[in-house]
Design a protein around this motif. Sequence first.
Motif, short mmCIF file in Angstrom:
data_model
loop_
_atom_site.label_atom_id
_atom_site.label_comp_id
_atom_site.label_asym_id
_atom_site.label_seq_id
_atom_site.Cartn_x
_atom_site.Cartn_y
_atom_site.Cartn_z
N ALA A 28 101.63 49.18 68.29
CA ALA A 28 102.15 48.48 67.10
C ALA A 28 101.79 46.99 67.16
N ALA A 29 101.88 46.39 68.34
CA ALA A 29 101.53 44.98 68.49
C ALA A 29 100.04 44.75 68.26
N LEU A 30 99.21 45.66 68.78
CA LEU A 30 97.76 45.54 68.57
C LEU A 30 97.41 45.73 67.10
N ASP A 31 98.06 46.69 66.45
CA ASP A 31 97.84 46.90 65.01
C ASP A 31 98.20 45.65 64.21
N ARG A 32 99.36 45.05 64.52
CA ARG A 32 99.81 43.85 63.78
C ARG A 32 98.77 42.74 63.88
N GLN A 33 98.30 42.48 65.10
CA GLN A 33 97.33 41.41 65.30
C GLN A 33 96.03 41.71 64.57
N LEU A 34 95.50 42.92 64.73
CA LEU A 34 94.23 43.26 64.09
C LEU A 34 94.35 43.27 62.56
N GLN A 35 95.45 43.79 62.05
CA GLN A 35 95.66 43.80 60.59
C GLN A 35 95.71 42.37 60.06
N GLU A 44 90.94 51.94 63.94
CA GLU A 44 89.68 51.58 63.28
C GLU A 44 88.82 50.71 64.21
N PHE A 45 89.47 49.80 64.93
CA PHE A 45 88.77 48.97 65.91
C PHE A 45 88.15 49.85 66.99
N ILE A 116 86.94 40.76 67.72
CA ILE A 116 87.08 40.88 69.18
C ILE A 116 87.83 39.71 69.82
N PRO A 117 87.54 38.44 69.52
CA PRO A 117 88.26 37.37 70.22
C PRO A 117 89.79 37.44 70.06
N GLY A 118 90.28 37.68 68.86
CA GLY A 118 91.72 37.78 68.66
C GLY A 118 92.32 38.98 69.37
N HIS A 119 91.57 40.09 69.37
CA HIS A 119 92.04 41.30 70.04
C HIS A 119 92.14 41.06 71.55
N ILE A 120 91.11 40.45 72.12
CA ILE A 120 91.12 40.16 73.56
C ILE A 120 92.23 39.17 73.89
N ALA A 121 92.42 38.17 73.06
CA ALA A 121 93.50 37.20 73.29
C ALA A 121 94.86 37.89 73.28
#
Length: 156
Positions: A28-35, A44-45, A116-121
Amino acid sequence: MKRRVPRMNDQESAAWLGLTSVFSLLPAALDRQLQRDSGLTHFEFVVLSGLQLSPEPTMRMTALAEASVSTLPRLSHVCGRLEKRGLIERSSCPEDRRATNVRLTTDGRRELIRSIPGHIATARRLVIDALTPEQLDALTDITTTITARLTQEPTP
């Protein structure tokens, strides 16, 4: 009040409840950031990443489903959304008319690279930076062991 899972001792219960919390909260946290940052879901990522990392420019949907640990119906639905956004293209497989090939478009590659940068962060902030090097080694051992067990399970 401490929660305890029936038929598990305190140590087993704490480990199991901790793991279930992580696999509920982290996606859920990864989805929020990517969305928020790129309009992508985490799945999707994962799909776009699988296409980007493929040694061939196209992948069969069945191979992409396996690489993304997904069912074909779920992947097909997500690929429909990604195709409407111009991030992937689907085409009939010339070797097998029943199969469908998928390829990452230039826009899809651009969107993935941008995300990618935001996801890795986020991965660093939520997981990597929260752990000591010893804990990272332990996490690697634990996830490797569990993954091996899960991939050995016969499918029903």
